[in-house]
Design a protein around this motif. Structure first.
Motif, short mmCIF file in Angstrom:
data_model
loop_
_atom_site.label_atom_id
_atom_site.label_comp_id
_atom_site.label_asym_id
_atom_site.label_seq_id
_atom_site.Cartn_x
_atom_site.Cartn_y
_atom_site.Cartn_z
N GLN A 152 -72.85 -14.84 21.95
CA GLN A 152 -72.77 -14.84 20.49
C GLN A 152 -73.72 -15.88 19.90
OE1 GLN A 152 -69.16 -16.25 18.75
NE2 GLN A 152 -69.85 -15.87 16.66
N SER A 153 -73.69 -17.08 20.46
CA SER A 153 -74.55 -18.14 19.96
C SER A 153 -76.02 -17.78 20.11
CB SER A 153 -74.25 -19.45 20.71
OG SER A 153 -75.09 -20.49 20.28
N PHE A 154 -76.39 -17.19 21.25
CA PHE A 154 -77.78 -16.82 21.50
C PHE A 154 -78.26 -15.77 20.50
CE2 PHE A 154 -80.80 -13.91 23.60
CZ PHE A 154 -81.84 -14.79 23.85
N TYR A 155 -77.49 -14.69 20.33
CA TYR A 155 -77.90 -13.62 19.42
C TYR A 155 -77.94 -14.09 17.97
CZ TYR A 155 -77.52 -10.10 23.12
OH TYR A 155 -77.71 -9.36 24.26
N ALA A 156 -76.92 -14.84 17.56
CA ALA A 156 -76.87 -15.31 16.18
C ALA A 156 -78.03 -16.25 15.90
CB ALA A 156 -75.55 -16.01 15.91
N ASN A 157 -78.29 -17.16 16.84
CA ASN A 157 -79.38 -18.11 16.67
C ASN A 157 -80.72 -17.41 16.66
OD1 ASN A 157 -81.26 -20.40 17.23
ND2 ASN A 157 -79.34 -21.53 17.49
N PHE A 158 -80.86 -16.40 17.50
CA PHE A 158 -82.12 -15.65 17.56
C PHE A 158 -82.41 -14.96 16.24
CE2 PHE A 158 -84.35 -11.65 18.28
CZ PHE A 158 -85.51 -12.09 18.91
N VAL A 159 -81.43 -14.23 15.71
CA VAL A 159 -81.64 -13.49 14.46
C VAL A 159 -81.92 -14.45 13.31
CG1 VAL A 159 -80.57 -11.95 12.78
CG2 VAL A 159 -80.28 -11.52 15.22
N GLU A 160 -81.17 -15.54 13.25
CA GLU A 160 -81.39 -16.52 12.19
C GLU A 160 -82.80 -17.09 12.26
OE1 GLU A 160 -79.60 -20.79 10.56
OE2 GLU A 160 -78.65 -19.79 12.26
N ARG A 161 -83.28 -17.37 13.46
CA ARG A 161 -84.62 -17.93 13.62
C ARG A 161 -85.70 -16.91 13.27
NH1 ARG A 161 -85.11 -22.73 16.75
NH2 ARG A 161 -83.06 -23.57 17.33
N VAL A 162 -85.45 -15.64 13.56
CA VAL A 162 -86.42 -14.60 13.19
C VAL A 162 -86.56 -14.52 11.67
CG1 VAL A 162 -86.90 -12.13 13.18
CG2 VAL A 162 -86.18 -13.23 15.29
N ILE A 163 -85.43 -14.56 10.98
CA ILE A 163 -85.48 -14.52 9.52
C ILE A 163 -86.25 -15.72 8.98
CG2 ILE A 163 -84.08 -14.69 7.42
CD1 ILE A 163 -81.95 -13.02 8.87
N HIS A 164 -85.95 -16.90 9.53
CA HIS A 164 -86.65 -18.10 9.05
C HIS A 164 -88.12 -18.11 9.45
CE1 HIS A 164 -83.53 -20.35 7.06
NE2 HIS A 164 -82.68 -20.05 8.03
N TYR A 165 -88.45 -17.41 10.51
CA TYR A 165 -89.86 -17.28 10.91
C TYR A 165 -90.70 -16.77 9.75
CZ TYR A 165 -93.87 -15.34 13.48
OH TYR A 165 -95.13 -15.02 13.93
#
Length: 262
Positions: A163-176
């Motif tokens: 959960q932490s990995f997927y959530a962090n990944f998506v959040e970072r993509v948006i901020h990218y």
């Protein structure tokens, strides 16, 4: 991190509406929340083709298992973790980071920024999982670090890591995409009237990413329990790619069920 290798992802079309809600401030509408979820799903589907993304997730599965093995040094070496016994969480994170980075260098021509984002998401998930298991009344030693890592091998702990990995990944993509345009977003007459609007946006995105990824925790727990603990499989990178593919669709399907659209 170079900003041109990733290119224009299929989900990029959703960003204007995601960002536009900042004009009015406050909590995102249901439609915007759905778009953030769809954006993340598209990014995850795109990332399935990136070997660095798969390596970052695969190591989150195999690293705790190897640490708990009777011959931990040999088990760690088999998954590409070499070096001295980590004496601290920082040492362990460095070993994880180095292993993922080796894959980045090996497949340099096929690298995308999604792989770099996944590497950072994996580091964040691993650090969070480790810290939650370390003693708080004394400074942890090497044995504490190993025990903390080994404790993440269980199905419930893996579900939390995933959960932490997927959530962090998506959040970072948006901020990218968002962060490099902040200078155009803040100020009178612009999208965000103040830094507070951006902070509101950041908090809303973070919450929604966590809630969306929470949906697949049961699937992650049951998947590891069946494949590793019941069937005795040594989870491969191909298994990890298949798991991630199902997890992404699980998120989409369960969100649709909640809304009565499936």
């Amino acid at each position: 991190m170079g900003h041109q290798r990733l290119g224009k992802m299929p989900a990029y079309r959703l960003l204007p509406e995601i960002i536009r809600y900042i004009v009015d401030g406050g909590i995102p509408t249901e439609a915007v929340a759905d778009q953030i979820t769809e954006f993340g799903r598209e990014a995850l589907k795109f990332a399935l083709k990136d070997d660095v993304f798969i390596e970052a997730l695969w190591l989150l599965i195999r690293l705790p298992q190897a640490s708990a093995a009777k011959d931990a040094s040999r088990a760690l070496a088999e998954i590409g973790i070499n070096g001295a016994k980590p004496a601290s969480v920082s040492d362990l994170l460095f070993q994880y980071d180095s292993a993922v980075e080796r894959v980045q260098r090996r497949i340099h021509q096929g690298n995308t920024d999604l792989g770099e984002i996944a590497r950072r998401a994996g580091l964040s998930a691993l650090a969070e999982g480790m810290q939650s298991n370390l003693p708080s009344l004394w400074s942890p030693g090497a044995d504490d670090v190993r025990a903390s890592l080994a404790s993440l091998r269980g199905t419930e702990k893996f579900a939390a890591l995933a959960q932490s990995f997927y959530a962090n990944f998506v959040e970072r993509v948006i901020h990218y995409y968002v962060d490099r345009n902040l200078h155009n977003m803040i100020g009178p007459g612009r999208i965000a009237r103040s830094v507070h609007d951006i902070e509101t946006f950041d908090g809303a995105v973070r919450r929604h990413c966590n809630e969306s990824a929470l949906i697949m925790r049961t699937f992650a727990r049951d998947w590891l329990g069946k494949n590793h603990y019941r069937d005795g499989k040594a989870i491969s990178r191909a298994d990890t790619r298949a798991f991630s593919s199902h997890a992404v669709e699980k998120i989409r399907t369960e969100l649709a069920l909640r809304k009565g659209k499936a």
